[in-house]
Design an enzyme around this catalytic site. Structure first.
Site, short mmCIF file in Angstrom:
data_model
loop_
_atom_site.label_atom_id
_atom_site.label_comp_id
_atom_site.label_asym_id
_atom_site.label_seq_id
_atom_site.Cartn_x
_atom_site.Cartn_y
_atom_site.Cartn_z
N SER A 176 0.83 -1.20 0.00
CA SER A 176 0.00 0.00 0.00
C SER A 176 0.87 1.25 0.00
O SER A 176 1.69 1.42 -0.90
CB SER A 176 -0.96 -0.06 1.20
N ASP A 269 -13.84 -4.07 -3.84
CA ASP A 269 -12.81 -3.54 -2.94
C ASP A 269 -12.23 -2.28 -3.59
O ASP A 269 -11.34 -2.37 -4.44
CB ASP A 269 -11.71 -4.58 -2.71
N HIS A 302 -7.46 -5.93 -0.61
CA HIS A 302 -6.44 -5.06 -0.02
C HIS A 302 -6.26 -5.46 1.44
O HIS A 302 -6.78 -4.81 2.36
CB HIS A 302 -6.91 -3.60 -0.15
#
Length: 325
Positions: A176, A269, A302
């Site tokens: 991320s 998502d 994620h």
């Protein structure tokens, strides 16, 4: 300006941005030149360090950082046979966490301890701040704390080499927000062996992403003006580009690269949907430049379960690049 940013992206982009705050809280500082080199910390100003041994392999350092103007922590996983008095050094793997996570996230939410147990490598897991973005903040053009990149690259990295037998063969990986950091630090030249991004924010100027930065910083780090990080994406466009892996791709030539992310639909998502688009765009840009990259785009979300799998998948590539067993 915030109003102009919202108008450019529209209401839908802001809704998506709020949903993906874990992905795209990104930061930066200077407009031109090599990343994060305008406010160096003096090499002889080594920070004060307190260390605590947690178990046979885990060591936690508490560091008084001049670059941050604060105390911060880093967790190490030490290889078997490690000693500060050894007449050798060990190759190094840095693992960077994502937004709103911490330096403990890799060890608390993945099996990195088991993965690295029999590998002769020092694993470094520094704090990167909830919204730190592995960058020196712009702060209205005046710079100053927090200077996350300066702390990591000019304080912590040399400290590990002088006191903890860390060698010069280094790889970096992150998920991320940390995926963006991994590519920026590699572009800076401090991780020339290998870099990996898992669901990373590797194209921060893609449609909707500036709105995500604004929303993520505003709602994820209450009381923080989002423009402190990189300024306005239009008025300080050069600052944003200087911290966008997509725009810095040429500087990754010669680095062994891994890019992975999920291909979730927006409704499944939002964070991974945006990460997947960024990852594919970044990989395509590398291809246009003739830079080799190992990619894996998969059906997934994620979350740490997928980042653990992707680290395991990339691990042999990273270890070969730094000459670890």
């Amino acid at each position: 300006m915030a109003a102009r940013v919202l108008a450019a992206g529209g209401v839908l982009a802001l809704v998506v941005a709020v949903a993906v705050v874990l992905l795209l809280n990104n930061g930066g500082r200077q407009e031109r030149g090599p990343l994060n080199r305008d406010v160096p910390v003096e090499r002889d100003a080594e920070p004060a360090v307190t260390e605590r041994r947690l178990d046979a392999r885990r060591m936690e350092l508490t560091i008084e950082s001049a670059a941050l103007g604060a105390t911060t922590r880093v967790r190490l996983l030490l290889p078997k046979g490690w000693s500060r008095e050894a007449d050798r050094t060990w190759p190094v793997l840095w693992l960077l966490h994502g937004g709103f996570d911490s330096y403990t996230s890799w060890t608390s939410r993945t099996d990195v301890d088991d993965l690295t147990e029999d590998t002769g490598v020092i694993v470094v897991m520094p704090d990167g701040g909830r919204c730190g973005s592995y960058s020196d903040w712009w702060n209205g053009g005046s710079g100053g704390p927090p200077r996350w990149a300066t702390y990591h690259l000019k304080e912590l990295l040399p400290l590990l080499e002088t006191r903890y037998r860390a060698g010069g063969r280094r790889a970096v990986a992150g998920y991320s927000m940390g995926g963006q950091g991994a590519m920026l630090y590699a572009a800076e030249g401090h991780f020339q062996a290998a870099a990996a991004s898992f669901s990373g924010a590797v194209h921060i100027l893609a449609p909707g992403v500036p709105q995500a930065v604004m929303a993520g910083t505003t709602f994820g780090c209450p009381g923080t003006d989002w423009k402190r990080v990189w300024g306005d994406p239009d008025e300080q466009r050069a600052v944003w580009r200087a911290h966008n892996p997509y725009d810095q791709a040429e500087r990754l030539r010669g680095v062994r690269l891994v890019v992975a992310s999920g291909t979730a639909e927006l409704w499944e998502d939002p964070a991974e949907h945006l990460a997947g688009k960024a990852g594919r765009a970044f990989a395509a840009r590398l291809g246009e430049l003739g830079i080799e990259v190992e990619t894996h785009f998969y059906r997934g979300r994620h979350d740490h379960a997928h980042w653990q799998k992707e680290l395991r998948r990339a691990y042999p590539t990273l270890m070969r690049a730094i000459g670890a067993r």
